[in-house]
Write a protein that holds these residues in place. Structure first.
Motif, PDB file in Angstrom:
ATOM      1  N   GLN A  23      13.459  -9.693 -14.948  1.00 29.39           N
ATOM      2  CA  GLN A  23      13.978 -11.288 -15.568  1.00 29.39           C
ATOM      3  C   GLN A  23      12.484 -11.743 -14.853  1.00 29.39           C
ATOM      4  O   GLN A  23      13.054 -13.372 -15.402  1.00 29.39           O
ATOM      5  CB  GLN A  23      15.021 -11.701 -14.861  1.00 29.39           C
ATOM      6  N   ARG A  24      11.253 -11.837 -14.033  1.00 28.98           N
ATOM      7  CA  ARG A  24      11.125 -12.114 -13.290  1.00 28.98           C
ATOM      8  C   ARG A  24       9.266 -11.279 -12.851  1.00 28.98           C
ATOM      9  O   ARG A  24       9.875 -10.149 -13.122  1.00 28.98           O
ATOM     10  CB  ARG A  24      10.897 -13.034 -12.370  1.00 28.98           C
ATOM     11  N   VAL A  25       8.324 -11.764 -13.154  1.00 28.28           N
ATOM     12  CA  VAL A  25       7.170 -10.988 -12.700  1.00 28.28           C
ATOM     13  C   VAL A  25       6.849 -11.698 -11.814  1.00 28.28           C
ATOM     14  O   VAL A  25       6.720 -13.252 -11.358  1.00 28.28           O
ATOM     15  CB  VAL A  25       5.683 -11.188 -14.101  1.00 28.28           C
ATOM     16  N   PRO A  26       5.999 -11.344 -10.535  1.00 32.19           N
ATOM     17  CA  PRO A  26       5.607  -9.746 -10.693  1.00 32.19           C
ATOM     18  C   PRO A  26       7.204  -9.065 -10.122  1.00 32.19           C
ATOM     19  O   PRO A  26       8.226  -9.386  -9.896  1.00 32.19           O
ATOM     20  CB  PRO A  26       5.301  -9.428  -9.548  1.00 32.19           C
ATOM     21  N   HIS A  27       7.479  -8.031 -10.481  1.00 27.67           N
ATOM     22  CA  HIS A  27       9.102  -6.817 -10.528  1.00 27.67           C
ATOM     23  C   HIS A  27       9.013  -6.211 -10.116  1.00 27.67           C
ATOM     24  O   HIS A  27       8.089  -5.230 -10.639  1.00 27.67           O
ATOM     25  CB  HIS A  27       9.974  -7.123 -11.966  1.00 27.67           C
ATOM     26  N   TYR A  28       8.836  -5.487  -9.205  1.00 31.50           N
ATOM     27  CA  TYR A  28       9.025  -3.846  -8.866  1.00 31.50           C
ATOM     28  C   TYR A  28      10.449  -3.589  -8.360  1.00 31.50           C
ATOM     29  O   TYR A  28      11.761  -3.320  -8.301  1.00 31.50           O
ATOM     30  CB  TYR A  28       8.292  -4.259  -6.664  1.00 31.50           C
ATOM     31  N   ILE A  29      10.300  -1.521  -8.537  1.00 35.75           N
ATOM     32  CA  ILE A  29      11.612  -1.283  -8.719  1.00 35.75           C
ATOM     33  C   ILE A  29      11.664   0.490  -8.595  1.00 35.75           C
ATOM     34  O   ILE A  29       9.885   0.902  -8.423  1.00 35.75           O
ATOM     35  CB  ILE A  29      11.476  -0.928 -10.432  1.00 35.75           C
ATOM     36  N   ILE A  30      11.959   0.318  -7.996  1.00 32.98           N
ATOM     37  CA  ILE A  30      11.943   2.142  -6.507  1.00 32.98           C
ATOM     38  C   ILE A  30      12.469   3.257  -7.961  1.00 32.98           C
ATOM     39  O   ILE A  30      13.508   2.652  -7.753  1.00 32.98           O
ATOM     40  CB  ILE A  30      12.294   2.483  -5.746  1.00 32.98           C
ATOM     41  N   ILE A  31      11.686   3.921  -7.982  1.00 34.87           N
ATOM     42  CA  ILE A  31      11.911   5.172  -9.461  1.00 34.87           C
ATOM     43  C   ILE A  31      12.340   6.287  -8.834  1.00 34.87           C
ATOM     44  O   ILE A  31      11.501   7.091  -8.377  1.00 34.87           O
ATOM     45  CB  ILE A  31      11.106   4.884 -10.692  1.00 34.87           C
ATOM     46  N   GLU A  32      13.301   7.501  -8.570  1.00 32.56           N
ATOM     47  CA  GLU A  32      13.806   8.133  -7.916  1.00 32.56           C
ATOM     48  C   GLU A  32      12.427   9.071  -9.260  1.00 32.56           C
ATOM     49  O   GLU A  32      12.134   9.127 -10.338  1.00 32.56           O
ATOM     50  CB  GLU A  32      14.721   8.722  -8.268  1.00 32.56           C
ATOM     51  N   ARG A  33      12.494  10.318  -8.333  1.00 35.19           N
ATOM     52  CA  ARG A  33      11.245  11.956  -9.027  1.00 35.19           C
ATOM     53  C   ARG A  33      12.066  12.193 -10.452  1.00 35.19           C
ATOM     54  O   ARG A  33      11.879  12.607 -11.465  1.00 35.19           O
ATOM     55  CB  ARG A  33      11.290  12.477  -8.226  1.00 35.19           C
ATOM     56  N   ASP A  34      13.212  11.993 -10.665  1.00 32.17           N
ATOM     57  CA  ASP A  34      14.259  12.481 -11.554  1.00 32.17           C
ATOM     58  C   ASP A  34      14.152  11.281 -13.053  1.00 32.17           C
ATOM     59  O   ASP A  34      14.480  10.974 -13.988  1.00 32.17           O
ATOM     60  CB  ASP A  34      15.465  12.945 -11.124  1.00 32.17           C
ATOM     61  N   GLU A  47       5.449  -5.691   1.903  1.00 31.23           N
ATOM     62  CA  GLU A  47       6.635  -5.877   2.593  1.00 31.23           C
ATOM     63  C   GLU A  47       6.628  -5.144   3.540  1.00 31.23           C
ATOM     64  O   GLU A  47       6.887  -3.828   3.010  1.00 31.23           O
ATOM     65  CB  GLU A  47       8.008  -6.775   2.311  1.00 31.23           C
ATOM     66  N   ASP A  48       7.785  -4.986   4.951  1.00 29.10           N
ATOM     67  CA  ASP A  48       7.875  -4.044   5.819  1.00 29.10           C
ATOM     68  C   ASP A  48       8.565  -3.536   5.263  1.00 29.10           C
ATOM     69  O   ASP A  48       9.403  -2.161   5.200  1.00 29.10           O
ATOM     70  CB  ASP A  48       8.007  -4.792   6.572  1.00 29.10           C
ATOM     71  N   LYS A  49       9.678  -3.775   4.844  1.00 27.45           N
ATOM     72  CA  LYS A  49      11.070  -2.959   3.681  1.00 27.45           C
ATOM     73  C   LYS A  49      10.630  -1.936   3.068  1.00 27.45           C
ATOM     74  O   LYS A  49      11.652  -0.881   2.703  1.00 27.45           O
ATOM     75  CB  LYS A  49      12.259  -4.204   2.970  1.00 27.45           C
ATOM     76  N   MET A  50       9.490  -2.353   2.241  1.00 33.30           N
ATOM     77  CA  MET A  50       8.956  -0.736   1.542  1.00 33.30           C
ATOM     78  C   MET A  50       9.473   0.537   1.769  1.00 33.30           C
ATOM     79  O   MET A  50      10.228   1.082   1.187  1.00 33.30           O
ATOM     80  CB  MET A  50       8.306  -1.357   0.574  1.00 33.30           C
ATOM     81  N   PRO A  51       8.447   0.505   3.083  1.00 33.67           N
ATOM     82  CA  PRO A  51       8.811   1.682   3.337  1.00 33.67           C
ATOM     83  C   PRO A  51       9.593   2.068   3.799  1.00 33.67           C
ATOM     84  O   PRO A  51      10.408   3.622   3.442  1.00 33.67           O
ATOM     85  CB  PRO A  51       7.448   1.727   4.191  1.00 33.67           C
ATOM     86  N   ALA A  52      11.486   1.020   4.781  1.00 34.27           N
ATOM     87  CA  ALA A  52      11.916   1.489   4.336  1.00 34.27           C
ATOM     88  C   ALA A  52      12.948   2.156   3.649  1.00 34.27           C
ATOM     89  O   ALA A  52      13.969   3.078   3.508  1.00 34.27           O
ATOM     90  CB  ALA A  52      12.649   0.864   5.800  1.00 34.27           C
ATOM     91  N   ARG A  53      12.924   1.383   3.067  1.00 33.42           N
ATOM     92  CA  ARG A  53      13.445   2.072   1.223  1.00 33.42           C
ATOM     93  C   ARG A  53      13.416   3.422   0.871  1.00 33.42           C
ATOM     94  O   ARG A  53      14.234   3.790   0.052  1.00 33.42           O
ATOM     95  CB  ARG A  53      13.371   0.607   0.658  1.00 33.42           C
ATOM     96  N   ILE A  54      12.209   3.502   0.470  1.00 34.26           N
ATOM     97  CA  ILE A  54      11.158   4.614   0.111  1.00 34.26           C
ATOM     98  C   ILE A  54      12.177   5.508   0.932  1.00 34.26           C
ATOM     99  O   ILE A  54      12.549   6.990   0.640  1.00 34.26           O
ATOM    100  CB  ILE A  54      10.044   4.865   0.127  1.00 34.26           C
ATOM    101  N   GLU A  55      12.325   5.212   2.793  1.00 36.26           N
ATOM    102  CA  GLU A  55      12.582   6.700   3.197  1.00 36.26           C
ATOM    103  C   GLU A  55      14.380   6.719   3.254  1.00 36.26           C
ATOM    104  O   GLU A  55      14.699   8.263   3.248  1.00 36.26           O
ATOM    105  CB  GLU A  55      11.933   6.429   4.921  1.00 36.26           C
ATOM    106  N   GLU A  56      14.922   5.913   2.560  1.00 41.90           N
ATOM    107  CA  GLU A  56      15.972   5.460   2.709  1.00 41.90           C
ATOM    108  C   GLU A  56      16.714   6.265   1.482  1.00 41.90           C
ATOM    109  O   GLU A  56      17.436   7.627   1.376  1.00 41.90           O
ATOM    110  CB  GLU A  56      16.485   4.280   1.898  1.00 41.90           C
ATOM    111  N   MET A  57      15.797   7.036   0.366  1.00 44.66           N
ATOM    112  CA  MET A  57      15.180   6.851  -0.646  1.00 44.66           C
ATOM    113  C   MET A  57      15.578   8.766  -0.421  1.00 44.66           C
ATOM    114  O   MET A  57      16.002   9.307  -1.000  1.00 44.66           O
ATOM    115  CB  MET A  57      14.915   6.845  -2.140  1.00 44.66           C
TER     116      MET A  57
END
Length: 61
Positions: A23-34, A47-57
């Motif tokens: 809906q807006r640019v820029p737009h960030y998405i975390i996509i799993e390997r599958d 941002e500091d939140k991104m590494p934590a979200r990836i670790e959560e995934m």
């Protein structure tokens, strides 16, 4: 530093925009390997939140 892929759909409301519900640019998405979307509204990569979200995934597997 996180690796990222930058896609440019060119025109707004392209197939990429529709497929990922962008809906807006820029737009960030975390996509799993599958290929499943883990977070369709991810924070900016520097941002500091991104590494934590990836670790959560990764730990959810």
């Amino acid at each position: 530093m996180l690796n990222s892929l930058r896609l440019s759909a060119g025109e707004r409301k392209s197939e990429v925009d529709k497929a990922f519900k962008i809906q807006r640019v820029p737009h960030y998405i975390i996509i799993e390997r599958d290929g499943r979307i883990f977070d369709a509204e991810a924070s900016m990569p520097d941002e500091d939140k991104m590494p934590a979200r990836i670790e959560e995934m990764l730990s959810a597997k």
